[in-house]
Structure formats: structure tokens, C-alpha cells
Design an enzyme around this catalytic site. Structure first.
Site, PDB file in Angstrom:
ATOM      1  N   HIS A 239      -2.160 -33.020  -1.171  1.00 32.87           N
ATOM      2  CA  HIS A 239      -1.156 -34.440  -1.458  1.00 32.87           C
ATOM      3  C   HIS A 239      -0.730 -34.251  -2.799  1.00 32.87           C
ATOM      4  O   HIS A 239       0.030 -35.156  -3.497  1.00 32.87           O
ATOM      5  CB  HIS A 239      -2.219 -35.643  -1.558  1.00 32.87           C
ATOM      6  CG  HIS A 239      -2.719 -35.804  -0.314  1.00 32.87           C
ATOM      7  ND1 HIS A 239      -2.849 -37.201   0.212  1.00 32.87           N
ATOM      8  CD2 HIS A 239      -3.056 -35.390   0.929  1.00 32.87           C
ATOM      9  CE1 HIS A 239      -3.127 -37.251   1.553  1.00 32.87           C
ATOM     10  NE2 HIS A 239      -3.310 -36.035   2.041  1.00 32.87           N
ATOM     11  N   ASP A 305       2.370 -39.336   9.219  1.00 39.38           N
ATOM     12  CA  ASP A 305       0.968 -38.935   8.705  1.00 39.38           C
ATOM     13  C   ASP A 305      -0.191 -40.074   8.784  1.00 39.38           C
ATOM     14  O   ASP A 305       0.482 -41.188   8.461  1.00 39.38           O
ATOM     15  CB  ASP A 305       0.887 -38.037   7.810  1.00 39.38           C
ATOM     16  CG  ASP A 305      -0.327 -36.688   8.045  1.00 39.38           C
ATOM     17  OD1 ASP A 305      -1.183 -36.982   8.901  1.00 39.38           O
ATOM     18  OD2 ASP A 305      -0.086 -35.633   7.641  1.00 39.38           O
TER      19      ASP A 305
END
Length: 805
Positions: A239, A305
Site C-alpha cells: 500500500h 479492491d
């Protein structure tokens, strides 16, 4: 027995008229919907995320998605409440808890009927599931990880695997698979390297597109992820922000997705969690609408997502709250929020009602999903939950599946160095009396599997359930392979941690043996519960834990040591390569991996895998991937103390037979910027055994507007040859295949000299020539040629040839 699903009569359902085009049927249904019903189609519900299973103590609950526990508390409502106006998706009915086929079907029927009977129009929900290493459910076949697909260089084989996965999913009512991962590896430290196909855009595009074709041939929608830039996070941290210019994004990251849409008609795309140059993908209308829809003509759905929509507020902080995040995501181009409805919930409804958010955006997204539901047959008049699944017995780990998993595993194992010991068996080899088998990957078959394989993904929460499938560990597989030789097993150490208490026993076993085989590498997990996998990023490229120390002590015994690395990422092996009696790389080869590795070690199988990533020499992250301009390559030696030369290059893989590649023939030495030329070479098996070789074509733009890679894979072909046989391989190269993003960000074919390089790896390229691209600069778009067709022409009568891309 079915029940009435709606208060709307059959005469009032023109969208069920199967003679009408899908778009027309979707439009008719959209017109019949209230705003609440349209918005409900953009949401989802994950019942399995409630973590209410009495068998699982709270302290043992492990997340299978980022911050799953946080959002389970904040977003949980009953399925009945979540679907009172309808529902877009049912999330992971099969993949959240271990269920038998019978139990899974019963739960799926229950959830379908809650949705159908509780809403006015009775529109079925679409069912999605993970399927990266096979259908992610209890008892289903675990195929090799995606990085192992890359090692096969075999699109046809990957397509057959995906078709088998799709058939299993369709048989139990799954409509959409959240695969393949089309991220291109940029940093080997990233935990999700195992989920990628490799570090080259063309290899990823060809095998990823093959996966899409296979899965969708079974009627299951493929989902391209993660769009886009996720794999290039700073320092390989999950991330992490992505520091990347628009040109690199266009030339390295996006072509894999574009190819899968253009050549395989992928039905869905999932956004990336990352931000690129500060702009989160989930809130980027340039990426999700201008490029994806406008430039590429994509007409499928964009799904978020998991929790990427609320992440716009909680992580990226470009939105004030999850309602604001929902508005941003919808405007950018996300159509369906997964896995639960937060941003696309009641708060967004009020904004639409107030006029802050245009209802046209809701219609746009709902229309796309409804078209897919029509295409899947969910809106046909005779559709029922019961009729949508197989009526016969379903075997999710059938003999046919296992044979396919074995074929993939066998083609993916890479011989890095035969050394003095490999193959272990043969007429010129002394009989092995005693073999020490050492290492944490020798006795645990879970090390063969990726983080999205059900045994590693969910079953750690259920330690009493076993693996759900029969998997032979490496020790037993090698014992079966070697027959009468005595095998002595010592683990030595775990994959992670600093416990060295098993070193002495392992070293003693090696010292008293004729040979030691050391299986080292990874155990996949999630969010820190493994050495590889989502959220399991590495500080550097040393083998995890104390495995390097164990290898050093084994090598010091003087007993020949064959090192087998079973991993999800490449590790630095420079300290061992010159001392080992053999070196093999197996990228998470799945449930049949033990047999495949043993077959290569013994010599029963002639290895043919090729590296889809490089093997570094040093642990500090050197080198970067092979796609480097001169300043990022080994050619820049002397300007930095860091050596960028890999230990083993991209595309490399050894064999127990020998191949020669020669007789380069170019159809032309000059072609126009819209022309085509062919590159032909001859490959011959000059060894004593039948085997496969992968012939690779690279191009090098000698002079360009911007710094270009020294080599760029442009075509490849896997060829099977008997001893003495030869095959001519002809690559058809359109000038479009030389296109790149220029300084003004237009994709161009530029006149100039082009170096043509052909061989068996990015570093072994004996055939070289020059073709000049002539004429004016030509701008190309989505309609350009994206693949390099290959013709295989056997020269000897006993040659056979397969594959090619």
C-alpha cells in the site's frame, strides 16, 4: 422448490426477454428501478466477514483482507437489511470459512434467496470469489502461484489451467473471479511478488491474457488487478505510495491491462490501493475513465479492491469521510464497491437526492453491472439459484485438475546450476546410499502454496481442518523418487524466527550423508503471518529467518549440498552459488510441487523453467529488474559502489540437455514505421535427451527521445525437441511493437536503428542483427499491434514444437 421472488408480475419484466440485446434489457430494468434500487446494485455484502464462527476464538482470527476486523465491526448489517432494495454482489460465500461442497451450495442458496425474496424486483446478486492459485475454497486444487506461471513461459498451459478453474467455479455458482494479477514486478521485496507473473510487461501480458481467456471460456468473468501501479510502491511496502512518472506508467505498468482487454476481452477491472504521484487510483478519473473507457474502449465493470473506497478517507485522506469517498470513487469510475457497502451506502443516496452527486453517475455504474448480469443469464426468466449450479457431483480436486497442476509445476521448476550433483540419478552417477534432507520447506507442504491458496489463506484459523487436499511433502516425494536410498530428514530451522536449536542435528545429518538436499525459502501468509504474500514485505533479499546461516553450516560440512529454493520472490544467492553442488529455484509450485521438484532433482524430468524475475547476487535489493536503461544496468559499472549485475538474469533456466540457437535471418533490413519484418532462427537439441527450450526475442532501440531499456522482451516460443532435432522459429514483428511513450506523452513509432537479439535468456543472445525503421514518426493508439506471432517449423522429422507467443 422455488418461491416467488418479486411483487412485479412476469408481464411487467420486459428485461427478461432473451430475444433483446443485453444493453437493451439492462436499460429496461434500469428504467424500472427506483434510485434506491439502482444504488443497491453498486454494493455488496460479505457474510463470512462477520467472523462469528464459534470454532474460531477471537484471538486466533486472522485477516484475509486489509483491516478486515475494523470494517467488520463498522460495516456489518444483516444480509436481509443490506439487500432490501437488491444487491450487486455476494462476497466470498465459498472462500471465507471451510465448507464442503454440500455446505457451500446450501449457504449459497440461502443467501441468494434472502436477496431474491426480500427485494421488490428480485434481481439476483452476482457471486465473486478469489481464484489466483485455483478456486480459493476448501478442498479445491491448489495450482502453482502466478510467479510460477511466468516461469513456464507457456500461455497455452496457463489458459488450460484457468479454464479448469473456471469450470469448477461455475459448477458451484460463482460468476466472477478476482484474478489475474497483472502487476509488473518492480521491487522484489514487495510481498505480493508471488502473485505476479513476473517483471516483464510482455510476459505478464501474454500469460495474463491467456488466463483471462481460459477463465472466461467457462462463463466466469475475469478481473484484472490491481489497476494500476500497486507493484511499484516505495521500498516494496504494501500500500505504499508510488513515485512514478506518467511515462513509466504508460510503458511498463498499463500495457499488461491494455493487452488483456484488447486481446482477451476481460470483463472486469479492480482498482489499486496505491496512489501514483499523490493521486489514489480509486479516485482517478484519468485512469478509470479517460484511459480505461475512453482510450481503450473498456465496457465491463470496475470493482473496488476490498475497502478501497473508505480507504480514500481513512488512508489517503483525500475524502472527508466514507460518504465523500463514495462520491469521489463513483465519479472517478468505480462501479461496484467490494466487499461490503460503505461508501456507496445511505450517505451517498442522500447526496444524490440532494443533487450534490448526479444520478447519471449511479445510472452509468448500475447499467454496466446489469449488462453483465444479463450476459451471465441472471435476468433470464428461468433462472433460479438451484438451476445455476451443477446438478451432479462436483469434485474440486479431480484427477484431471491434479494432472494439470503437475504439468504446470513440472514446467515451472528452474535449474539454476546443475553443479556437480545434478541430476542425482544416472548411469554416470554413483549410487546414493544416504541422503540428508534438511530445511523448513522439506517437511511442510504449505510452503508449496501461495498466500491466496485456501490452506494458507483461511485454514490457519482452523488448525484442525488439515489442508483439505492431499499434498505430498518434499521429503516423501524425494524418497519415492530415489527409491532404495536412505533419507534422513532434519528441519534445521523454521522459515522465520531465530531459533537455531535444530542446526546441530541438521549438520550432523548432512555430515554423515553422501549428499544433502536443502529445501529453503518461504511460507506464504497474510499481513505479517508469513515470509511472502500480501502484507509480508521484506527488509532485504536475504533468505528469511536464519536459513542463510543454516546453509552456510551445511556447506561447511564438506558434503555436497544441493540447494532448492521454494519461494514467492527471488532471494540473493551470491553467497551460496559457487559452493553448492546444485541450485534449483521453484516458485511456489502448488499441490504437485513436491513431485515436480523431486523429478527434476533425480533427472526423471528435464527442467525447462525460465526465470520470470532475476536472481540477485547481493541481499541489498541489487539489482532492480532487467528493464533498465544504461545507467540502471551492469553497463554502468564504475560509477557506483553498487553492482547491478544479477546472479542469474531474466529468462535464464538450465537443462539436462543442450540447445544451440543460430542461423539468424531477417526478412528486411529496413521497414517503414507502419511495416512488419520477420526474425527467424534455428534451434537444435544437440544433447542426448529430449527437452524444452524457450527462445526469446529482445529488441533494443539504439537511439530514442528518452532513455530506453537496453533490452525489451518482444516475443518468445517454447519448443520441445528430441535429441538431434531442430526447429525454425519465425517471429513476426510489426513496427508497432517498437512503440514507446515520447516526451510529449504520445505513444510513437520512431524511425531509427533497432537492434534485434535472439537467444535463451536476456543475457545469452547469440543471434544479433539490425533493422532500420524508416519514415516519419507515427503516433499509435489502442488499435496498435500488441503481440508478436510466432511460427514453428520442425526441420527434423522427430521434432515437436509447442507454445509460442
Amino acid at each position: 422448490m422455488t418461491t416467488s421472488v418479486s411483487t412485479v408480475g412476469p408481464d411487467d419484466r420486459p428485461w427478461q426477454n432473451t430475444s433483446l440485446p443485453a444493453a437493451k434489457r439492462a436499460e429496461l430494468l434500469l428504467q424500472a428501478m427506483t434510485l434506491e434500487e439502482k444504488l443497491a446494485q453498486l454494493g455488496s455484502r460479505w457474510i463470512g466477514n462477520d467472523m462469528a464462527d464459534a470454532e474460531v476464538p477471537a484471538e486466533e482470527s486472522l485477516n484475509v483482507a486489509p483491516l478486515q476486523d475494523v470494517f467488520a465491526e463498522s460495516g456489518a448489517v444483516s444480509l436481509k437489511e443490506a439487500s432490501r432494495h437488491g444487491l450487486g454482489h455476494l462476497t466470498r460465500v465459498w472462500g471465507s470459512v471451510p465448507l464442503t461442497v454440500e455446505e457451500g451450495l446450501a449457504e449459497l442458496m440461502r443467501q441468494h434467496h434472502v436477496v431474491l425474496e426480500g427485494s421488490r424486483l428480485g434481481v439476483p446478486a452476482l457471486v465473486h470469489e478469489e481464484c489466483l492459485t485455483g478456486f480459493t475454497t476448501y478442498g479445491a486444487t491448489v495450482y502453482p502461484a502466478a510467479i510460477a506461471w511466468g516461469a513456464t513461459f507457456d500461455p497455452e498451459l496457463v489458459e488450460r489451467m484457468a479454464a479448469a478453474i473456471g469450470r469448477d467455479m461455475a459448477a458451484v455458482g460463482v460468476h466472477q473471479g478476482l484474478s489475474p494479477v497483472l502487476d509488473v514486478v518492480r521491487d522484489y521485496r514487495w510481498g505480493r511478488v508471488e502473485e505476479t507473473i513476473g517483471e516483464d510487461p510482455y510476459l505478464v501480458a501474454m500469460l495474463g491474457s491467456a488466463y483471462v481467456r481460459g477463465l472466461q471460456s467457462a462463463g466466469v468473468i475475469a478481473t484484472l488487478k490491481h489497476f494500476a501501479g500497486y507493484s511499484a510502491s516505495r521500498a516494496g511496502r504494501n500500500h505504499g505510495p508510488v513515485s512514478m512518472g506518467r511515462r513509466e506508467l504508460l510503458d511498463v505498468i498499463l500495457p499488461t491491462f491494455e493487452a488483456a482487454i484488447a486481446t482477451a476481452s476481460a470483463g472486469s477491472v479492480m482498482n489499486s490501493y496505491s496512489d501514483v504521484d499523490g493521486v489514489p487510483a480509486g479516485a482517478d478519473p484519468w485512469l478509470l475513465t479517460e484511459v480505461l473507457r475512453g482510450d481503450w474502449g473498456f465496457s465491463g465493470t470496475v470493482v473496488s479492491d476490498y475497502w478501497a473506497v473508505p480507504f480514500l478517507a481513512s488512508m489517503h485522506r483525500v475524502a472527508a469521510d466514507h460518504i465523500d469517498a463514495g462520491a469521489l470513487a463513483l465519479a472517478a469510475g468505480i462501479d461496484v464497491e467490494l466487499p461490503d457497502t460503505l461508501g456507496f451506502g445511505p450517505g451517498l443516496l442522500e447526496r444524490v437526492k440532494s443533487g450534490e452527486v448526479s444520478e447519471d453517475l449511479v445510472d452509468r455504474a448500475a447499467r454496466r453491472l446489469l449488462v453483465q448480469k444479463v450476459q451471465l443469464g441472471l435476468l433470464d426468466p428461468d433462472w433460479t439459484p438451484e438451476s445455476s449450479v451443477s446438478q451432479g457431483e462436483v469434485d474440486l480436486d479431480s484427477p484431471a485438475n491434479r494432472a494439470l497442476a503437475r504439468e504446470l509445476a513440472e514446467r515451472s521448476v528452474i535449474l539454476l546450476d546443475a553443479g556437480s550433483a545434478l541430476p542425482l540419478l544416472g548411469q554416470d552417477r554413483p549410487a546414493l546410499q544416504r541422503v540428508a534432507v534438511v530445511g523448513p520447506c522439506a517437511g511442510d507442504p504449505k510452503t508449496f502454496m501461495g498466500c491466496y491458496a485456501f490452506p494458507n489463506h483461511v485454514l490457519p484459523r482452523y488448525p484442525d481442518r488439515g489442508l483439505g487436499i492431499d499434498v505430498q511433502n518434499a521429503v516423501d516425494a524425494l524418497q519415492h523418487e530415489l527409491g532404495s536410498a536412505e533419507l534422513v530428514y532434519q528441519q534445521g530451522c523454521a522459515v522465520t524466527g531465530d531459533d537455531r536449536s535444530g542446526f546441530d542435528a541438521a549438520v550432523d545429518a548432512a555430515r554423515s550423508a553422501d549428499l544433502c538436499v536443502a529445501y529453503v525459502g518461504d511460507l506464504a501468509g497474510l499481513f505479517g503471518h508469513g515470509s511472502s504474500g500480501e502484507g509480508c514485505d521484506a527488509e532485504d533479499l536475504r533468505l528469511p529467518g536464519v536459513q542463510s546461516e543454516l546453509l552456510a553450516q551445511l556447506l561447511d560440512t564438506g558434503t555436497p549440498v544441493v540447494i532448492v529454493v521454494v519461494s514467492g520472490r527471488p532471494y540473493a544467492l551470491g553467497d551460496f552459488a559457487g559452493r553448492a553442488a546444485g541450485l534449483v529455484q521453484a516458485f511456489m509450485p502448488g499441490e504437485e510441487g513436491g513431485t515436480a521438484i523431486a523429478g527434476v532433482l533425480s533427472g526423471r524430468l528435464v527442467p525447462s523453467g525460465k526465470l520470470p524475475v532475476q536472481i540477485p547476487r547481493h541481499a541489498g535489493g541489487q539489482p532492480n529488474t532487467y528493464l533498465q536503461p544504461p545507467l540502471g544496468s551492469g553497463e554502468s559499472a564504475g560509477i557506483s559502489a553498487l553492482d547491478a549485475t544479477p546472479l542469474f538474469p531474466f529468462g535464464f533456466g538450465g537443462s539436462y540437455t543442450k540447445f544451440e540457437v543460430d542461423n539468424l535471418r531477417l526478412s528486411a533490413t529496413e521497414v517503414p514505421t507502419d511495416g512488419e519484418f520477420t526474425v527467424a532462427v534455428r534451434v537444435r537439441n544437440t544433447g542426448s535427451r529430449a527437452g524444452d527450450e524457450v527462445i526469446q526475442l529482445y529488441l533494443h532501440d539504439v537511439l530514442a527521445q528518452v532513455a530506453r531499456p537496453l533490452k525489451l522482451l518482444t516475443g518468445f516460443a517454447r519448443v520441445s525437441l528430441e535429441p538431434g532435432a531442430a526447429t525454425d522459429i519465425t517471429f513476426h514483428v510489426h513496427a508497432d511493437r517498437t512503440a514507446y511513450t515520447a516526451k510529449d506523452l504520445r505513444r510513437i513509432v520512431e524511425p531509427g536503428d533497432l537492434e534485434v537479439l535472439v537467444g535463451t535468456s536476456s543475457a545469452d543472445l547469440p543471434c544479433r542483427g539490425i533493422v532500420r525503421i524508416a519514415g516519419e514518426v507515427r503516433v499509435v493508439g489502442h488499435d496498435r499491434t500488441m503481440i508478436t506471432p510466432v511460427d514453428l517449423t520442425p526441420i527434423a522429422g522427430d521434432a515437436t514444437a509447442t507454445g509460442g507467443a
